[in-house]
Design a protein around this motif. Structure first.
Motif, mmCIF file in Angstrom:
data_model
loop_
_atom_site.group_PDB
_atom_site.id
_atom_site.type_symbol
_atom_site.label_atom_id
_atom_site.label_comp_id
_atom_site.label_asym_id
_atom_site.label_seq_id
_atom_site.Cartn_x
_atom_site.Cartn_y
_atom_site.Cartn_z
ATOM 1 N N GLU A 162 0.842 -1.192 0.000
ATOM 2 C CA GLU A 162 0.000 0.000 0.000
ATOM 3 C C GLU A 162 0.881 1.249 0.000
ATOM 4 O OE1 GLU A 162 -3.245 0.830 -0.009
ATOM 5 O OE2 GLU A 162 -3.821 -1.231 -0.446
ATOM 6 N N PRO A 163 0.515 2.278 -0.781
ATOM 7 C CA PRO A 163 1.351 3.498 -0.825
ATOM 8 C C PRO A 163 1.599 4.114 0.546
ATOM 9 C CG PRO A 163 -0.279 3.546 -2.579
ATOM 10 C CD PRO A 163 -0.614 2.359 -1.733
ATOM 11 N N GLY A 164 0.611 4.003 1.451
ATOM 12 C CA GLY A 164 0.777 4.574 2.780
ATOM 13 C C GLY A 164 1.825 3.873 3.624
ATOM 14 N N ALA A 165 2.148 2.611 3.270
ATOM 15 C CA ALA A 165 3.134 1.848 4.040
ATOM 16 C C ALA A 165 4.545 1.982 3.480
ATOM 17 C CB ALA A 165 2.734 0.374 4.074
ATOM 18 N N PHE A 166 4.671 2.626 2.319
ATOM 19 C CA PHE A 166 5.981 2.709 1.658
ATOM 20 C C PHE A 166 7.000 3.474 2.507
ATOM 21 C CE2 PHE A 166 8.771 5.187 -1.259
ATOM 22 C CZ PHE A 166 9.543 4.123 -1.694
ATOM 23 N N LYS A 167 6.576 4.595 3.080
ATOM 24 C CA LYS A 167 7.498 5.395 3.875
ATOM 25 C C LYS A 167 7.979 4.630 5.103
ATOM 26 C CE LYS A 167 7.930 9.832 6.280
ATOM 27 N NZ LYS A 167 7.231 11.077 6.710
ATOM 28 N N GLY A 168 7.054 3.959 5.789
ATOM 29 C CA GLY A 168 7.423 3.185 6.969
ATOM 30 C C GLY A 168 8.369 2.057 6.634
ATOM 31 N N LEU A 169 8.131 1.387 5.505
ATOM 32 C CA LEU A 169 9.013 0.303 5.079
ATOM 33 C C LEU A 169 10.413 0.830 4.775
ATOM 34 C CD1 LEU A 169 9.608 -2.596 4.159
ATOM 35 C CD2 LEU A 169 8.621 -2.007 1.933
ATOM 36 N N GLY A 170 10.495 1.962 4.068
ATOM 37 C CA GLY A 170 11.800 2.544 3.751
ATOM 38 C C GLY A 170 12.571 2.942 4.992
ATOM 39 N N GLU A 171 11.863 3.539 5.959
ATOM 40 C CA GLU A 171 12.524 3.942 7.205
ATOM 41 C C GLU A 171 12.995 2.723 7.998
ATOM 42 O OE1 GLU A 171 9.642 6.317 9.167
ATOM 43 O OE2 GLU A 171 10.094 8.137 7.994
#
Length: 313
Positions: free
Chosen positions: A281-290
């Motif tokens: 999900e696009p909303g989880a992309f930032k959390g995954l990258g961090e």
């Protein structure tokens, strides 16, 4: 020349112009520009000042053709400031006066851009197919009309939706917290408005919609996979959901990575690295990258293979 007609020498009549106004030194200065050229100049598309200005002068009132006296310009901008620099300052910092037709055309351009962005990012949750811009447009119109009705109801007697006890109060508060859509404006960028529109469509579901998932490739060194993952940072005001988040945060690095992936396309090992390709999900992309950056200290990678996975007929 007919007797009795006197044209003042300091008046210049101009028509079909766009005005840029700047107030400085208790005086309002104006410049007359060609329509649609001001925004092109400010965005860097047009660089020739002669193609922007209808006349190389500064006015106190363009509609009356009243040019600005040199004394007023010197007092406001300084004695040694050249006319070109004065015009540039007005052009860059001044307020653009847009006519009704221009305003309508600009609003239509932003509207088309917003619906285009939204149509490319949202899909039918079951078929994963995109909607046409016309269907997105109708859905947004429905949301904006609902918002107008709710504002009217809130000003009225409040009898539109009966509520009972605590459940009713919770329903009211939940509805207030949900994102709303009131229509396109020209004062905000199309991208930010498209994000607002997507949030409202997903929250209210006038038509079945969901964000198109991203297709990613995640790679991580094998020796890190079985290490215990660090607990996720606590968020203030998380309340009862905090225990569930802490429970989800437990596990190995591999478990945490896979928790972000909704659907796994493939995974395997090669050259001492583990790799997984899947949909997120696009909303989880930032959390995954961090998470990857923090846990692997730069040794893991997240690659975007497709920003929005959609199915087209």
């Amino acid at each position: 020349m007919p007797v009795g007609i006197i044209q003042p020498s300091n008046q210049i009549r101009l028509t079909n112009v766009s005005l840029v106004r700047l107030k400085k030194g208790k005086k309002r200065f104006e410049i007359a520009c060609y329509k649609n050229k001001i925004l092109e100049y400010r965005s860097g598309i047009e660089t020739d000042l002669d193609n922007v200005l209808q006349i190389h002068s500064v006015f106190l009132n363009v509609s009356k053709g009243q040019t600005a006296p040199a004394a007023d310009l010197a007092k406001a901008f300084g004695d040694k400031t050249e006319l070109d620099n004065i015009i540039l300052e007005i052009l860059k910092k001044g307020e653009l006066q847009v006519g009704e037709k221009e305003r309508h055309a600009q609003l239509e351009r932003v509207h088309n851009e917003v619906t285009g962005i939204v149509a490319g990012k949202l899909v039918d949750p079951k078929s994963k197919r995109v909607y046409t811009t016309g269907m997105i447009d109708k859905a947004l119109d429905q949301l904006s009309s609902q918002g107008a009705h709710k504002q009217e109801d809130s000003k009225g007697s409040g009898t539109a939706t009966p509520t009972n006890g605590e459940d009713g109060e919770q329903g009211k508060n939940k509805a207030k917290d949900m994102p709303t859509w009131t229509g396109v404006v020209t004062t905000k960028s199309a991208k930010s408005q498209a994000l607002d529109a997507m949030r409202a469509l997903i929250a209210w579901q006038p038509i079945p919609v969901a964000r198109a998932r991203m297709r990613l490739r995640v790679s991580c060194p094998m020796f890190l996979l079985k290490q215990a993952a660090k607990p996720a940072p606590k968020k203030e005001g998380s309340g009862a959901g905090q225990d569930g988040e802490e429970e989800k945060a437990k596990g190995t690095v591999k478990d945490r990575i896979l928790s972000y992936v909704e659907e796994i396309e493939s995974q395997g090992e090669s050259g001492g690295e583990w790799e997984v390709v899947g949909f997120v999900e696009p909303g989880a992309f930032k959390g995954l990258g961090e998470f990857i950056g923090g846990e692997t200290k730069g040794r893991g990678r997240v690659e975007v293979l497709d920003m929005a996975m959609i199915h087209e007929d």
